[in-house]
Design a protein around this motif. Structure first.
Motif, mmCIF file in Angstrom:
data_model
loop_
_atom_site.group_PDB
_atom_site.id
_atom_site.type_symbol
_atom_site.label_atom_id
_atom_site.label_comp_id
_atom_site.label_asym_id
_atom_site.label_seq_id
_atom_site.Cartn_x
_atom_site.Cartn_y
_atom_site.Cartn_z
ATOM 1 N N PHE A 192 -35.627 -43.778 68.147
ATOM 2 C CA PHE A 192 -36.360 -43.872 66.880
ATOM 3 C C PHE A 192 -37.519 -42.879 66.889
ATOM 4 O O PHE A 192 -38.618 -43.171 66.442
ATOM 5 C CB PHE A 192 -36.858 -45.314 66.754
ATOM 6 N N VAL A 193 -37.220 -41.665 67.404
ATOM 7 C CA VAL A 193 -38.280 -40.665 67.547
ATOM 8 C C VAL A 193 -38.794 -40.262 66.161
ATOM 9 O O VAL A 193 -38.016 -39.944 65.265
ATOM 10 C CB VAL A 193 -37.734 -39.420 68.284
ATOM 11 N N GLY A 194 -40.113 -40.281 65.998
ATOM 12 C CA GLY A 194 -40.703 -39.928 64.700
ATOM 13 C C GLY A 194 -40.983 -41.154 63.829
ATOM 14 O O GLY A 194 -41.647 -41.054 62.809
ATOM 15 N N GLY A 195 -40.461 -42.304 64.224
ATOM 16 C CA GLY A 195 -40.811 -43.554 63.551
ATOM 17 C C GLY A 195 -40.173 -43.761 62.196
ATOM 18 O O GLY A 195 -39.191 -43.103 61.823
ATOM 19 N N ALA A 196 -40.760 -44.680 61.424
ATOM 20 C CA ALA A 196 -40.151 -45.190 60.187
ATOM 21 C C ALA A 196 -39.897 -44.103 59.142
ATOM 22 O O ALA A 196 -38.929 -44.171 58.391
ATOM 23 C CB ALA A 196 -41.038 -46.287 59.601
ATOM 24 N N ALA A 216 -48.650 -47.962 69.776
ATOM 25 C CA ALA A 216 -48.407 -47.620 68.358
ATOM 26 C C ALA A 216 -46.918 -47.767 68.077
ATOM 27 O O ALA A 216 -46.257 -46.842 67.609
ATOM 28 C CB ALA A 216 -48.885 -46.194 68.078
ATOM 29 N N THR A 217 -46.420 -48.965 68.380
ATOM 30 C CA THR A 217 -44.964 -49.184 68.325
ATOM 31 C C THR A 217 -44.454 -49.613 66.945
ATOM 32 O O THR A 217 -43.256 -49.825 66.769
ATOM 33 C CB THR A 217 -44.548 -50.230 69.389
ATOM 34 N N GLY A 218 -45.350 -49.745 65.974
ATOM 35 C CA GLY A 218 -44.911 -49.989 64.594
ATOM 36 C C GLY A 218 -44.338 -51.379 64.355
ATOM 37 O O GLY A 218 -44.431 -52.293 65.181
ATOM 38 N N SER A 219 -43.746 -51.532 63.182
ATOM 39 C CA SER A 219 -43.068 -52.789 62.857
ATOM 40 C C SER A 219 -41.799 -52.449 62.080
ATOM 41 O O SER A 219 -41.693 -51.379 61.487
ATOM 42 C CB SER A 219 -43.975 -53.705 62.029
#
Ligand code: FAD
Length: 314
Positions: free
Chosen positions: A41-45, A115-118
């Motif tokens: 999930f590189v780069g995130g949402a 900073a693992t997000g949701s």
């Protein structure tokens, strides 16, 4: 188990706007951050969406993956080191923190920024992911503007769903709220606001049975009555899924203080967690705003908090 030789000043876990901004600031402060961006999930949402029109500095809008590639390049330019792997273990106690990657290698640092997000909850239907940004959305604030004069469905029965439905009436021709139960979970005031809105109608005891696609975009929905099992077609070209979101904090349970919904607690307005030297930023902390710019802002704050923490150690 292998061990990295050196003790870093800072390790950043996450490569969304929060992680990359923390990486940029700590890199420019010459702290040589080591960034774990996730294995898949590189780069995130934002890598799962198309056009982003509300990130300042891009008057023509920018593709989500391009925006994230730019953020990464900017952090790398100043010396951030990226490893596209997951952290699977974290020992955050003590002056030197340790995190373990999927190969079993231990990495050490004086500070860690989480900073693992949701993740937005999904319906689990075929074509749901494929049509993300092409008619299917999880964020009215982000995408509502693209749905001018369209017939939209909002799935969910809580406050978020009512808020999204009410907000979307600014753009949409009609909004149908689809909810699996016969009553809403939303607060009375939110319900009243939605019930009073002429553009909003309700389909209770109903779920989405099928997402239809044509030419790569959402082309309609099939609804199912959960009591009778009967199905019917609905002409909608927008689907907003508002059934909740889950912070990615599995790794930190029992280690960091979490709130009732599993988000990391920080000493606001700072990004300090309950463990000295451990900071948290972005959607893993924030269940209210959940925007790229707010995540980036708290990534910046975490980097500045790290700088101050390290300066106080010498
Ligand atoms: P995320 O972007 O979620 O990044 C989390 C990172 O953590 C990922 O890189 C992941 O790989 C990593 N990670 C997780 N666990 C681990 C682990 N164990 N080890 C290593 N790495 C890990 N916002 C806007 O402002 N404008 C928009 O137009 C917009 N559109 C959106 C469209 C969609 C489809 C979605 C889903 C969201 C959208 N958002 C938009 C919201 C925005 O994307 C988020 O608010 C923002 O990305 C949050 O940033 P973050 O850095 O906190 O987390």
């Amino acid at each position: 188990m292998t061990q990295a030789d050196d003790v870093r000043e800072v390790i950043v876990i996450g490569s969304g706007p929060a992680g990359y901004t923390a990486a940029l600031y700590t890199a420019r402060a010459e702290l040589k951050p080591l960034v774990f961006g996730g294995a898949i999930f590189v780069g995130g949402a934002l890598t799962t969406t198309t056009e982003v029109e509300n990130f300042p500095g891009f008057p023509e809008g920018i593709d989500g993956p391009d925006l994230m590639a730019n953020m990464r390049a900017q952090a790398e330019k100043f010396g951030a080191e990226m490893i596209d792997d997951d952290i699977v273990e974290a020992d955050l106690t003590g002056d030197i923190k340790s995190v373990t990657d999927t190969a079993g290698t231990l990495h050490h640092a004086k500070t860690v920024i989480v900073a693992t997000g949701s993740g937005y909850r999904k319906l689990g239907l075929p074509r749901e992911d494929e049509l993300s940004g092409r008619g299917v959305s999880w964020c009215a604030t982000c995408d509502g503007f693209f749905f001018r004069d369209r017939d939209i469905v909002v799935v969910g029965g809580g406050d978020t769903a009512m808020e999204e439905a009410t907000f979307l009436t600014r753009f949409a021709r009609s909004v149908t709220v689809v909810h699996r139960r016969s009553t809403l979970r939303a607060s009375q005031v939110m319900q009243n606001r939605a019930f009073a809105d002429d553009k909003i109608s309700f389909a209770f005891d109903t779920e989405i049975a099928e997402i239809k696609e044509s030419n790569g975009t959402l082309a309609g929905l099939v609804l199912r009555d959960v009591v009778t099992g009967a199905t019917r077609d609905l002409d909608a070209t927008g689907l907003f899924i508002a059934i909740g979101h889950d912070p990615r904090t599995e790794l930190f349970k029992g280690r960091l203080d979490l709130d009732d919904n599993g988000y990391i607690k920080v000493a606001s307005p700072s990004t300090r967690t309950n463990i000295p030297g451990v900071f948290a930023a972005g959607d893993v902390v924030d269940h209210t705003y959940r925007q790229a710019i707010t995540a980036a802002a708290s990534g910046c704050a975490a980097a500045l908090d790290v700088e101050r923490h390290l300066a106080a150690l010498v």
